[in-house]
Enzyme design. Sequence first.
Site, PDB file in Angstrom:
ATOM      1  N   GLU A  85      37.279 -75.033  37.694  1.00  0.00           N
ATOM      2  CA  GLU A  85      38.549 -75.410  37.849  1.00  0.00           C
ATOM      3  C   GLU A  85      40.058 -76.003  37.261  1.00  0.00           C
ATOM      4  O   GLU A  85      38.775 -77.025  37.315  1.00  0.00           O
ATOM      5  CB  GLU A  85      38.246 -76.355  40.012  1.00  0.00           C
ATOM      6  CG  GLU A  85      40.117 -76.902  40.673  1.00  0.00           C
ATOM      7  CD  GLU A  85      39.316 -77.253  41.628  1.00  0.00           C
ATOM      8  OE1 GLU A  85      38.545 -77.302  42.678  1.00  0.00           O
ATOM      9  OE2 GLU A  85      40.522 -78.426  42.307  1.00  0.00           O
ATOM     10  N   LYS A 265      34.942 -83.442  48.909  1.00  0.00           N
ATOM     11  CA  LYS A 265      35.064 -82.382  47.255  1.00  0.00           C
ATOM     12  C   LYS A 265      35.623 -82.726  46.219  1.00  0.00           C
ATOM     13  O   LYS A 265      35.031 -82.587  45.673  1.00  0.00           O
ATOM     14  CB  LYS A 265      35.955 -81.692  48.636  1.00  0.00           C
ATOM     15  CG  LYS A 265      35.803 -80.479  47.671  1.00  0.00           C
ATOM     16  CD  LYS A 265      36.890 -79.718  46.757  1.00  0.00           C
ATOM     17  CE  LYS A 265      36.704 -78.522  45.736  1.00  0.00           C
ATOM     18  NZ  LYS A 265      37.517 -78.195  44.786  1.00  0.00           N
ATOM     19  N   ASP A 281      20.226 -80.210  39.586  1.00  0.00           N
ATOM     20  CA  ASP A 281      20.349 -78.744  40.140  1.00  0.00           C
ATOM     21  C   ASP A 281      21.535 -79.161  41.364  1.00  0.00           C
ATOM     22  O   ASP A 281      20.930 -80.404  41.915  1.00  0.00           O
ATOM     23  CB  ASP A 281      18.687 -78.709  41.361  1.00  0.00           C
ATOM     24  CG  ASP A 281      18.766 -78.085  42.869  1.00  0.00           C
ATOM     25  OD1 ASP A 281      19.980 -77.785  42.972  1.00  0.00           O
ATOM     26  OD2 ASP A 281      17.520 -78.059  43.472  1.00  0.00           O
ATOM     27  N   HIS A 378      48.397 -79.723  39.362  1.00  0.00           N
ATOM     28  CA  HIS A 378      48.111 -78.898  39.301  1.00  0.00           C
ATOM     29  C   HIS A 378      48.589 -77.364  38.535  1.00  0.00           C
ATOM     30  O   HIS A 378      48.093 -76.632  37.860  1.00  0.00           O
ATOM     31  CB  HIS A 378      48.022 -78.650  41.005  1.00  0.00           C
ATOM     32  CG  HIS A 378      46.213 -78.915  41.141  1.00  0.00           C
ATOM     33  ND1 HIS A 378      45.735 -78.862  42.664  1.00  0.00           N
ATOM     34  CD2 HIS A 378      46.179 -80.515  40.524  1.00  0.00           C
ATOM     35  CE1 HIS A 378      44.753 -79.115  42.878  1.00  0.00           C
ATOM     36  NE2 HIS A 378      44.603 -80.974  41.349  1.00  0.00           N
TER      37      HIS A 378
HETATM   38  C1  MEV Z   1      40.829 -80.099  44.961  1.00  0.00           C
HETATM   39  O1  MEV Z   1      39.874 -79.400  44.206  1.00  0.00           O
HETATM   40  C2  MEV Z   1      40.127 -81.601  45.142  1.00  0.00           C
HETATM   41  C3  MEV Z   1      41.370 -82.590  46.004  1.00  0.00           C
HETATM   42  O2  MEV Z   1      41.988 -81.593  46.987  1.00  0.00           O
HETATM   43  C4  MEV Z   1      40.759 -83.883  46.422  1.00  0.00           C
HETATM   44  C5  MEV Z   1      41.743 -84.753  47.352  1.00  0.00           C
HETATM   45  O3  MEV Z   1      42.818 -84.106  48.035  1.00  0.00           O
HETATM   46  O4  MEV Z   1      40.848 -85.586  47.186  1.00  0.00           O
HETATM   47  C6  MEV Z   1      43.053 -83.279  45.331  1.00  0.00           C
END
Ligand code: MEV
Length: 424
Positions: A85, A265, A281, A378
């Site tokens: 990513e 995430k 792992d 991003h």
């Molecule tokens: C993207 O990989 C992760 C985010 O969506 C995490 C978040 O929203 O806190 C930017």
Amino acid sequence: MTKLIAGFSKFSKQQKIDWLAENFFQEKEKGIEVLKKYWNADEKLQSLHDEFIENTISNFYVPYAIAPNFIINGKTYTIPMSIEESSVVAAASLVAKFWSSRGGFKAKVLSTTKVGHVHFMYAGDKEELQRTFKQIKPKLFEETAAITENMRKRGGGILDIELIDKTSDLKDYYQLYVTFETKDSMGANFINSCLEKMANTIKNDEIQIVMSILSNYVPECLVRAEVSCKIEDFFDENPRFYAQKFVQAVQIAEVEPYRAVTHNKGIMNGIDAVVLATGNDFRAVAAGIHAYAARDGQYRSLTHAKIEGDEFRFWIEIPLALGTVGGLTKLHPLAKLSLEMLHQPSAEELMQIVAVAGLAQNFAAIKALTTTGIQEGHMKMHLNNILNQLEANVHEKKILVDQFRGKTVSYNEVANALHKLRLA
Ligand code: MEV
């Protein structure tokens, strides 16, 4: 439909590739060429990778990057990260720098106990089973002594064995609940070997073993990492407003599962990247962490933040079963190098580093979300990926990066701009 194939694992690598190309690739030669392009020129290294799993036909690259300037408990680290990513490593590096001038990260291992079970069925008298267990317990330690010998020398081993009655959840279901200390190894093989040996010892006509396996849920193998600073150091402009907004964003993830999943995430972006780069792992780690996030019955944020007087505090607490010996850690040359880069950490030190990587990633995400929005950061990386996809050359990339600076980018817009540039 492709015919089922027998004895495939016995095929040579070339035979496997030929079968694949014959049955699945539109352009056979081109497909084979792509697979072979990713083979390592060093045959010994390639065969090491081939042997990690079955039916290997090539290597699937994921970038291996480093995020410098992390200060953890006063020590400086350059953290290896393996992830596809685009914005993750850039974010980690920025956050490391940000906190390096605000006292760095503090991290602490809270506990290191791992767990495994022998799951079995027993329909007989409960008290009789309790009596048998009491009698047999010393034997369970004795009969696993050969397996645990080396671990005991390193200060680890089996901590305790309990008989748990689970018959109120499932008819006739009991378990041996076994706790372990595995020191610097993740311990999966060690734990499973001990459990299988114990299962062998307890099984009889009445005790029917269902399975013996470690648990990837390790709520007693916990680490905590945190950062704190004076509110006035949080931001140049309006620091209390932004600190409060930051805390609110974390609180939303504490109460709203939809947000918590995305929030966590982002944390896993940092955690998985370091776990993978150190040959650990990541599936086990992810499964355990998500279960921990839902431990009170609702899925919640793994991080927490608060303002106390004029201080901002932000922390994470997660379960992590990691190893710095055994498994791939010393076998995969890059994992080995990662550990060297981290000053050959103990498993406990690695737990702290990984927790910090998760906290840093969450800090970057929340800071961006509560200020400029996530897309600004991003977009630069996204644009670069699109340009690579469109096979733009260095010159074209430079012009289009300037053209799209500060703008939201879409694949079509970039493709059109590149097309125009090529026609000009
Ligand atoms: C993207 O990989 C992760 C985010 O969506 C995490 C978040 O929203 O806190 C930017």
